[in-house]
Scaffold this motif. Sequence first.
Motif, PDB file in Angstrom:
ATOM      1  N   ASN A 140       1.689  -6.291  95.179  1.00 18.59           N
ATOM      2  CA  ASN A 140       0.889  -7.338  95.824  1.00 18.59           C
ATOM      3  C   ASN A 140       1.660  -8.642  95.991  1.00 18.59           C
ATOM      4  OD1 ASN A 140      -1.460  -5.776  96.151  1.00 18.59           O
ATOM      5  ND2 ASN A 140      -2.050  -6.124  94.022  1.00 18.59           N
ATOM      6  N   GLY A 141       2.976  -8.577  95.824  1.00 13.92           N
ATOM      7  CA  GLY A 141       3.818  -9.747  96.069  1.00 13.92           C
ATOM      8  C   GLY A 141       4.194 -10.537  94.838  1.00 13.92           C
ATOM      9  N   GLY A 142       3.866 -10.031  93.656  1.00 16.82           N
ATOM     10  CA  GLY A 142       4.203 -10.720  92.415  1.00 16.82           C
ATOM     11  C   GLY A 142       3.033 -11.490  91.858  1.00 16.82           C
ATOM     12  N   GLY A 143       3.198 -11.986  90.643  1.00 14.73           N
ATOM     13  CA  GLY A 143       2.109 -12.701  89.980  1.00 14.73           C
ATOM     14  C   GLY A 143       2.441 -12.955  88.534  1.00 14.73           C
ATOM     15  N   ALA A 144       1.464 -12.697  87.658  1.00  9.43           N
ATOM     16  CA  ALA A 144       1.661 -13.074  86.255  1.00  9.43           C
ATOM     17  C   ALA A 144       0.857 -12.181  85.327  1.00  9.43           C
ATOM     18  CB  ALA A 144       1.275 -14.535  86.033  1.00  9.43           C
ATOM     19  N   VAL A 145       1.289 -12.176  84.069  1.00 13.50           N
ATOM     20  CA  VAL A 145       0.580 -11.524  82.964  1.00 13.50           C
ATOM     21  C   VAL A 145       0.413 -12.567  81.867  1.00 13.50           C
ATOM     22  CG1 VAL A 145       0.661  -9.733  81.182  1.00 13.50           C
ATOM     23  CG2 VAL A 145       1.540  -9.253  83.484  1.00 13.50           C
ATOM     24  N   LEU A 146      -0.788 -12.652  81.314  1.00 11.19           N
ATOM     25  CA  LEU A 146      -1.048 -13.507  80.153  1.00 11.19           C
ATOM     26  C   LEU A 146      -1.473 -12.641  78.982  1.00 11.19           C
ATOM     27  CD1 LEU A 146      -1.535 -16.216  78.693  1.00 11.19           C
ATOM     28  CD2 LEU A 146      -3.865 -16.182  79.627  1.00 11.19           C
ATOM     29  N   ASN A 147      -0.741 -12.711  77.881  1.00 13.01           N
ATOM     30  CA  ASN A 147      -1.110 -12.017  76.654  1.00 13.01           C
ATOM     31  C   ASN A 147      -1.715 -13.021  75.675  1.00 13.01           C
ATOM     32  OD1 ASN A 147      -0.065  -9.495  77.481  1.00 13.01           O
ATOM     33  ND2 ASN A 147       1.992 -10.092  76.840  1.00 13.01           N
ATOM     34  N   VAL A 148      -2.905 -12.722  75.177  1.00 12.00           N
ATOM     35  CA  VAL A 148      -3.537 -13.588  74.187  1.00 12.00           C
ATOM     36  C   VAL A 148      -3.081 -13.145  72.804  1.00 12.00           C
ATOM     37  CG1 VAL A 148      -5.705 -14.387  73.196  1.00 12.00           C
ATOM     38  CG2 VAL A 148      -5.501 -14.065  75.682  1.00 12.00           C
ATOM     39  N   ALA A 149      -2.274 -13.964  72.164  1.00 11.72           N
ATOM     40  CA  ALA A 149      -1.758 -13.653  70.829  1.00 11.72           C
ATOM     41  C   ALA A 149      -2.495 -14.521  69.816  1.00 11.72           C
ATOM     42  CB  ALA A 149      -0.249 -13.856  70.777  1.00 11.72           C
ATOM     43  N   SER A 150      -1.799 -15.002  68.806  1.00  8.24           N
ATOM     44  CA  SER A 150      -2.437 -15.775  67.737  1.00  8.24           C
ATOM     45  C   SER A 150      -1.358 -16.450  66.905  1.00  8.24           C
ATOM     46  CB  SER A 150      -3.256 -14.845  66.837  1.00  8.24           C
ATOM     47  OG  SER A 150      -3.668 -15.501  65.657  1.00  8.24           O
ATOM     48  N   VAL A 151      -1.747 -17.524  66.216  1.00  6.49           N
ATOM     49  CA  VAL A 151      -0.832 -18.167  65.281  1.00  6.49           C
ATOM     50  C   VAL A 151      -0.373 -17.195  64.195  1.00  6.49           C
ATOM     51  CG1 VAL A 151      -2.651 -19.046  63.758  1.00  6.49           C
ATOM     52  CG2 VAL A 151      -0.473 -20.255  63.893  1.00  6.49           C
ATOM     53  N   VAL A 152      -1.171 -16.161  63.904  1.00 10.10           N
ATOM     54  CA  VAL A 152      -0.768 -15.211  62.865  1.00 10.10           C
ATOM     55  C   VAL A 152       0.342 -14.277  63.322  1.00 10.10           C
ATOM     56  CG1 VAL A 152      -2.966 -15.317  61.626  1.00 10.10           C
ATOM     57  CG2 VAL A 152      -2.589 -13.534  63.345  1.00 10.10           C
ATOM     58  N   ALA A 153       0.807 -14.446  64.557  1.00  4.86           N
ATOM     59  CA  ALA A 153       2.057 -13.790  64.938  1.00  4.86           C
ATOM     60  C   ALA A 153       3.206 -14.314  64.094  1.00  4.86           C
ATOM     61  CB  ALA A 153       2.352 -14.037  66.416  1.00  4.86           C
ATOM     62  N   TRP A 154       3.052 -15.550  63.565  1.00  6.28           N
ATOM     63  CA  TRP A 154       4.127 -16.223  62.828  1.00  6.28           C
ATOM     64  C   TRP A 154       3.769 -16.526  61.384  1.00  6.28           C
ATOM     65  CZ3 TRP A 154       3.369 -19.725  67.496  1.00  6.28           C
ATOM     66  CH2 TRP A 154       3.963 -19.166  68.626  1.00  6.28           C
ATOM     67  N   MET A 155       2.507 -16.426  61.006  1.00 12.98           N
ATOM     68  CA  MET A 155       2.102 -16.553  59.600  1.00 12.98           C
ATOM     69  C   MET A 155       1.249 -15.342  59.280  1.00 12.98           C
ATOM     70  SD  MET A 155      -0.816 -19.561  59.882  1.00 12.98           S
ATOM     71  CE  MET A 155      -1.552 -19.128  58.315  1.00 12.98           C
ATOM     72  N   HIS A 156       1.461 -14.757  58.116  1.00 14.73           N
ATOM     73  CA  HIS A 156       0.951 -13.411  57.882  1.00 14.73           C
ATOM     74  C   HIS A 156       0.120 -13.334  56.605  1.00 14.73           C
ATOM     75  CE1 HIS A 156       4.970 -12.911  60.042  1.00 14.73           C
ATOM     76  NE2 HIS A 156       4.023 -12.814  60.950  1.00 14.73           N
ATOM     77  N   PRO A 157      -1.147 -13.767  56.658  1.00 16.33           N
ATOM     78  CA  PRO A 157      -1.998 -13.703  55.468  1.00 16.33           C
ATOM     79  C   PRO A 157      -2.245 -12.262  55.044  1.00 16.33           C
ATOM     80  CG  PRO A 157      -3.295 -14.241  57.416  1.00 16.33           C
ATOM     81  CD  PRO A 157      -1.866 -14.308  57.832  1.00 16.33           C
ATOM     82  N   ALA A 158      -2.120 -12.007  53.752  1.00 20.61           N
ATOM     83  CA  ALA A 158      -2.237 -10.640  53.249  1.00 20.61           C
ATOM     84  C   ALA A 158      -3.586 -10.020  53.566  1.00 20.61           C
ATOM     85  CB  ALA A 158      -2.000 -10.623  51.733  1.00 20.61           C
ATOM     86  N   GLN A 159      -4.645 -10.826  53.523  1.00 23.20           N
ATOM     87  CA  GLN A 159      -5.981 -10.264  53.729  1.00 23.20           C
ATOM     88  C   GLN A 159      -6.217  -9.833  55.170  1.00 23.20           C
ATOM     89  OE1 GLN A 159      -5.266 -13.391  53.065  1.00 23.20           O
ATOM     90  NE2 GLN A 159      -6.604 -14.846  54.137  1.00 23.20           N
ATOM     91  N   ALA A 160      -5.348 -10.245  56.069  1.00 24.46           N
ATOM     92  CA  ALA A 160      -5.436  -9.829  57.472  1.00 24.46           C
ATOM     93  C   ALA A 160      -4.083  -9.291  57.927  1.00 24.46           C
ATOM     94  CB  ALA A 160      -5.876 -10.995  58.342  1.00 24.46           C
ATOM     95  N   GLY A 161      -3.461  -8.510  57.061  1.00 26.87           N
ATOM     96  CA  GLY A 161      -2.095  -8.068  57.305  1.00 26.87           C
ATOM     97  C   GLY A 161      -1.918  -7.238  58.559  1.00 26.87           C
ATOM     98  N   SER A 162      -2.840  -6.322  58.820  1.00 25.74           N
ATOM     99  CA  SER A 162      -2.650  -5.470  59.996  1.00 25.74           C
ATOM    100  C   SER A 162      -2.919  -6.237  61.286  1.00 25.74           C
ATOM    101  CB  SER A 162      -3.505  -4.205  59.908  1.00 25.74           C
ATOM    102  OG  SER A 162      -4.874  -4.487  59.703  1.00 25.74           O
ATOM    103  N   TYR A 163      -3.842  -7.188  61.261  1.00 20.76           N
ATOM    104  CA  TYR A 163      -4.065  -8.037  62.429  1.00 20.76           C
ATOM    105  C   TYR A 163      -2.817  -8.872  62.706  1.00 20.76           C
ATOM    106  CZ  TYR A 163      -6.236 -11.561  65.459  1.00 20.76           C
ATOM    107  OH  TYR A 163      -6.544 -12.408  66.501  1.00 20.76           O
ATOM    108  N   ALA A 164      -2.253  -9.470  61.653  1.00 17.09           N
ATOM    109  CA  ALA A 164      -1.040 -10.264  61.819  1.00 17.09           C
ATOM    110  C   ALA A 164       0.105  -9.420  62.365  1.00 17.09           C
ATOM    111  CB  ALA A 164      -0.653 -10.896  60.483  1.00 17.09           C
TER     112      ALA A 164
END
Length: 229
Positions: free
Chosen positions: A118-142
């Motif tokens: 379609n001529g190009g465009g964009a992709v937006l991925n919604v990530a999170s601050v926990v990409a860089w900080m990894h709390p144990a109680q939410a380890g798999s989400y991080a």
Amino acid sequence: MELKGSVALVTGANRGLGRHLAQQLVNSGAKVYAAARRPETVELEGVTPLGLDVTDENSVREAARIASDVTLLVNNAGVSLYNPLVSGSMENVHAEMNTNFFGPLAMTRAFAPVIEGNGGGAVLNVASVVAWMHPAQAGSYAASKAATWAMSNAVREELAPRGIAVSALYVGLMDTEMTAVMPPEGKSDPADIAAQALRAIEEGTPEILADEGTRLVRQGLSATLTAQA
């Protein structure tokens, strides 16, 4: 890219940040496919509801067939199960990785040729601050969001020659259903976060740091890791 006149597909558009992204895209003059596992739960005017399960390859392929005019893909759908990596459920580990990493990857793979055609465009991925900080109680989400960070960076390089820009949104707590069990203090307004993200898409910003806490965590990545007591 210019949002007015674009054709967007937003996953997880029936609530939270996804709902605000879809509504603001409509307000900007975009055509919007509002995707959700149960399309009847999409309660927005001016959108085209679309049934989609990002963890189902057949569903992803069908979405790419139906939404063949897309120029902007917003990978917003996600799940957070507050699951530790060692003592938590392996089923939950797989669920979070499938929805938060493999799902967006499958969507990007399916829609890259659509957007390019379609001529190009964009992709937006919604990530999170926990990409860089990894709390144990939410380890798999991080872990799933850290994988999204890596994916966004690698796919950005891969898709740039095809005329597709890739951005990733990093944000802390937002006032959404996902964080309803947490105290309200310190939560961002998802409408404000959506507006920031869409402005950044128009400006071609590759890494969107949506709040002060996220910016501080990102700056601190070079700090020395200390042992836990």
